[in-house]
Motif scaffolding. Structure first.
Motif, PDB file in Angstrom:
ATOM      1  N   MET A   1       0.842  -1.184   0.000  1.00 40.03           N
ATOM      2  CA  MET A   1       0.000   0.000   0.000  1.00 40.03           C
ATOM      3  C   MET A   1       0.880   1.239   0.000  1.00 40.03           C
ATOM      4  N   LEU A   2       0.308   2.274  -0.554  1.00 47.29           N
ATOM      5  CA  LEU A   2       0.999   3.554  -0.610  1.00 47.29           C
ATOM      6  C   LEU A   2      -0.049   4.625  -0.383  1.00 47.29           C
ATOM      7  N   ASN A   3       0.123   5.408   0.674  1.00 48.46           N
ATOM      8  CA  ASN A   3      -0.839   6.467   0.992  1.00 48.46           C
ATOM      9  C   ASN A   3      -2.269   5.927   1.071  1.00 48.46           C
ATOM     10  N   GLY A   4      -2.414   4.721   1.611  1.00 51.25           N
ATOM     11  CA  GLY A   4      -3.738   4.127   1.760  1.00 51.25           C
ATOM     12  C   GLY A   4      -4.313   3.539   0.486  1.00 51.25           C
ATOM     13  N   LYS A   5      -3.563   3.524  -0.598  1.00 47.23           N
ATOM     14  CA  LYS A   5      -4.029   2.983  -1.872  1.00 47.23           C
ATOM     15  C   LYS A   5      -3.509   1.575  -2.071  1.00 47.23           C
ATOM     16  N   ARG A   6      -4.365   0.738  -2.589  1.00 46.29           N
ATOM     17  CA  ARG A   6      -3.946  -0.603  -2.995  1.00 46.29           C
ATOM     18  C   ARG A   6      -3.211  -0.442  -4.328  1.00 46.29           C
ATOM     19  N   ILE A   7      -1.981  -0.906  -4.387  1.00 47.42           N
ATOM     20  CA  ILE A   7      -1.158  -0.773  -5.581  1.00 47.42           C
ATOM     21  C   ILE A   7      -1.123  -2.117  -6.303  1.00 47.42           C
ATOM     22  N   SER A   8      -1.642  -2.118  -7.522  1.00 46.63           N
ATOM     23  CA  SER A   8      -1.627  -3.311  -8.369  1.00 46.63           C
ATOM     24  C   SER A   8      -0.785  -3.023  -9.595  1.00 46.63           C
ATOM     25  N   MET A   9       0.129  -3.915  -9.889  1.00 50.18           N
ATOM     26  CA  MET A   9       0.936  -3.777 -11.094  1.00 50.18           C
ATOM     27  C   MET A   9       0.361  -4.688 -12.158  1.00 50.18           C
ATOM     28  N   VAL A  10       0.462  -4.248 -13.400  1.00 53.28           N
ATOM     29  CA  VAL A  10       0.084  -5.094 -14.531  1.00 53.28           C
ATOM     30  C   VAL A  10       1.210  -4.979 -15.547  1.00 53.28           C
ATOM     31  N   ALA A  11       1.748  -6.133 -15.949  1.00 49.68           N
ATOM     32  CA  ALA A  11       2.898  -6.128 -16.850  1.00 49.68           C
ATOM     33  C   ALA A  11       2.915  -7.400 -17.681  1.00 49.68           C
ATOM     34  N   ALA A  12       3.559  -7.277 -18.820  1.00 54.87           N
ATOM     35  CA  ALA A  12       3.874  -8.447 -19.646  1.00 54.87           C
ATOM     36  C   ALA A  12       5.376  -8.456 -19.817  1.00 54.87           C
ATOM     37  N   MET A  13       5.959  -9.643 -19.682  1.00 59.36           N
ATOM     38  CA  MET A  13       7.406  -9.761 -19.841  1.00 59.36           C
ATOM     39  C   MET A  13       7.714 -11.068 -20.551  1.00 59.36           C
ATOM     40  N   ALA A  14       8.847 -11.080 -21.232  1.00 63.43           N
ATOM     41  CA  ALA A  14       9.343 -12.304 -21.841  1.00 63.43           C
ATOM     42  C   ALA A  14       9.973 -13.172 -20.748  1.00 63.43           C
ATOM     43  N   THR A  15      10.286 -14.402 -21.084  1.00 60.69           N
ATOM     44  CA  THR A  15      10.885 -15.291 -20.087  1.00 60.69           C
ATOM     45  C   THR A  15      12.235 -14.785 -19.591  1.00 60.69           C
ATOM     46  N   HIS A  90      -0.172  13.111  -5.378  1.00 63.27           N
ATOM     47  CA  HIS A  90      -1.426  13.070  -6.137  1.00 63.27           C
ATOM     48  C   HIS A  90      -2.265  11.855  -5.710  1.00 63.27           C
ATOM     49  N   LEU A  91      -1.615  10.705  -5.562  1.00 55.96           N
ATOM     50  CA  LEU A  91      -2.338   9.491  -5.154  1.00 55.96           C
ATOM     51  C   LEU A  91      -2.960   9.655  -3.774  1.00 55.96           C
ATOM     52  N   ALA A  92      -2.276  10.355  -2.893  1.00 56.43           N
ATOM     53  CA  ALA A  92      -2.804  10.559  -1.543  1.00 56.43           C
ATOM     54  C   ALA A  92      -4.116  11.321  -1.571  1.00 56.43           C
ATOM     55  N   ASN A  93      -4.292  12.186  -2.573  1.00 52.05           N
ATOM     56  CA  ASN A  93      -5.508  12.991  -2.671  1.00 52.05           C
ATOM     57  C   ASN A  93      -6.578  12.362  -3.564  1.00 52.05           C
ATOM     58  N   ASP A  94      -6.242  11.292  -4.241  1.00 55.83           N
ATOM     59  CA  ASP A  94      -7.188  10.633  -5.131  1.00 55.83           C
ATOM     60  C   ASP A  94      -8.149   9.778  -4.303  1.00 55.83           C
ATOM     61  N   LYS A  95      -9.405   9.800  -4.647  1.00 52.31           N
ATOM     62  CA  LYS A  95     -10.423   9.098  -3.852  1.00 52.31           C
ATOM     63  C   LYS A  95     -10.491   7.594  -4.123  1.00 52.31           C
ATOM     64  N   ARG A  96      -9.925   7.123  -5.213  1.00 56.27           N
ATOM     65  CA  ARG A  96      -9.973   5.689  -5.527  1.00 56.27           C
ATOM     66  C   ARG A  96      -9.085   4.903  -4.583  1.00 56.27           C
ATOM     67  N   ASP A  97      -9.487   3.667  -4.298  1.00 57.06           N
ATOM     68  CA  ASP A  97      -8.693   2.863  -3.363  1.00 57.06           C
ATOM     69  C   ASP A  97      -7.700   1.929  -4.052  1.00 57.06           C
ATOM     70  N   GLU A  98      -7.799   1.772  -5.379  1.00 59.75           N
ATOM     71  CA  GLU A  98      -6.844   0.925  -6.103  1.00 59.75           C
ATOM     72  C   GLU A  98      -6.278   1.691  -7.288  1.00 59.75           C
ATOM     73  N   VAL A  99      -4.983   1.537  -7.488  1.00 64.57           N
ATOM     74  CA  VAL A  99      -4.250   2.187  -8.567  1.00 64.57           C
ATOM     75  C   VAL A  99      -3.469   1.102  -9.291  1.00 64.57           C
ATOM     76  N   PHE A 100      -3.419   1.188 -10.622  1.00 68.83           N
ATOM     77  CA  PHE A 100      -2.645   0.233 -11.414  1.00 68.83           C
ATOM     78  C   PHE A 100      -1.372   0.892 -11.926  1.00 68.83           C
ATOM     79  N   ILE A 101      -0.269   0.172 -11.812  1.00 70.10           N
ATOM     80  CA  ILE A 101       1.022   0.619 -12.308  1.00 70.10           C
ATOM     81  C   ILE A 101       1.285  -0.147 -13.600  1.00 70.10           C
ATOM     82  N   ALA A 102       1.573   0.597 -14.687  1.00 68.94           N
ATOM     83  CA  ALA A 102       1.693  -0.049 -15.992  1.00 68.94           C
ATOM     84  C   ALA A 102       3.028   0.203 -16.688  1.00 68.94           C
ATOM     85  N   GLY A 103       4.062   0.586 -15.965  1.00 70.59           N
ATOM     86  CA  GLY A 103       5.389   0.641 -16.555  1.00 70.59           C
ATOM     87  C   GLY A 103       5.833   2.029 -16.941  1.00 70.59           C
TER      88      GLY A 103
END
Length: 168
Positions: A1-15, A90-103
């Motif tokens: 978590m960061l500033n009360g936000k659930r942090i979810s990453m989404v990524a594609a990678m090669a082997t 900015h995330l600390a002030n955002d009302k959403r509880d989940e944020v996606f990190i996309a690279g």
């Protein structure tokens, strides 16, 4: 978590952990792209400037927070921050509880210590590249989901969950 936000990453990678080559993704896998769209739709998505520019168009039904020191062309639902600190403010002030990190690579490295969930698509290729997904600390994450998808370019859908969350 960061500033009360659930942090979810989404990524594609090669082997070989490659996620990019010369500011582009070195494969086209429709299933991986579909997963990204399904996971991030309706959410705030954080990415670096080069990742945003490589997409080449605004993403519908998402708010985008771009982190980068160079300006980007203004678009609807796109905000920019010049630093990681400005983005976390900015995330600390955002009302959403989940944020996606996309690279890209730098953004993944910055947010990895705070990630709660990582949705990773491992593509069965070993292309050369100049951007890598960071190694996941095995003591910090459990793989809670694994699904193999066969086809012209086989891949595996993986979901990792943090064992002990870091709250800031």
């Amino acid at each position: 978590m960061l500033n009360g936000k659930r942090i979810s990453m989404v990524a594609a990678m090669a082997t070989n952990r490659v996620i990019g080559a010369a500011n582009d993704i070195p494969w086209k896998v429709p299933g991986e792209q579909r997963r990204f769209r399904q996971l991030t739709e309706g959410h705030l998505v954080v990415m670096g400037r080069r990742t945003y520019e490589s997409i080449g168009r605004p993403l519908p039904n998402r708010d985008i927070l771009v982190i980068g020191t160079q300006p980007i062309v203004a678009a609807e639902n796109v905000m920019t921050c010049r630093s990681f600190q400005e983005a976390t403010d900015h995330l600390a002030n955002d009302k959403r509880d989940e944020v996606f990190i996309a690279g890209g690579e730098k953004i993944y490295r910055l947010f990895l210590p705070y990630a709660d969930t990582i949705h990773l698509t491992e593509i069965d290729l070993t292309p050369p590249g100049d951007a890598l997904f960071p190694e996941l600390p095995p003591a910090d994450f459990d793989c809670i989901e694994r699904a193999r998808v066969d086809g012209p370019t086989p891949y595996t859908l993986l979901t990792f969950q943090r064992i002990a969350s870091i709250a800031l």
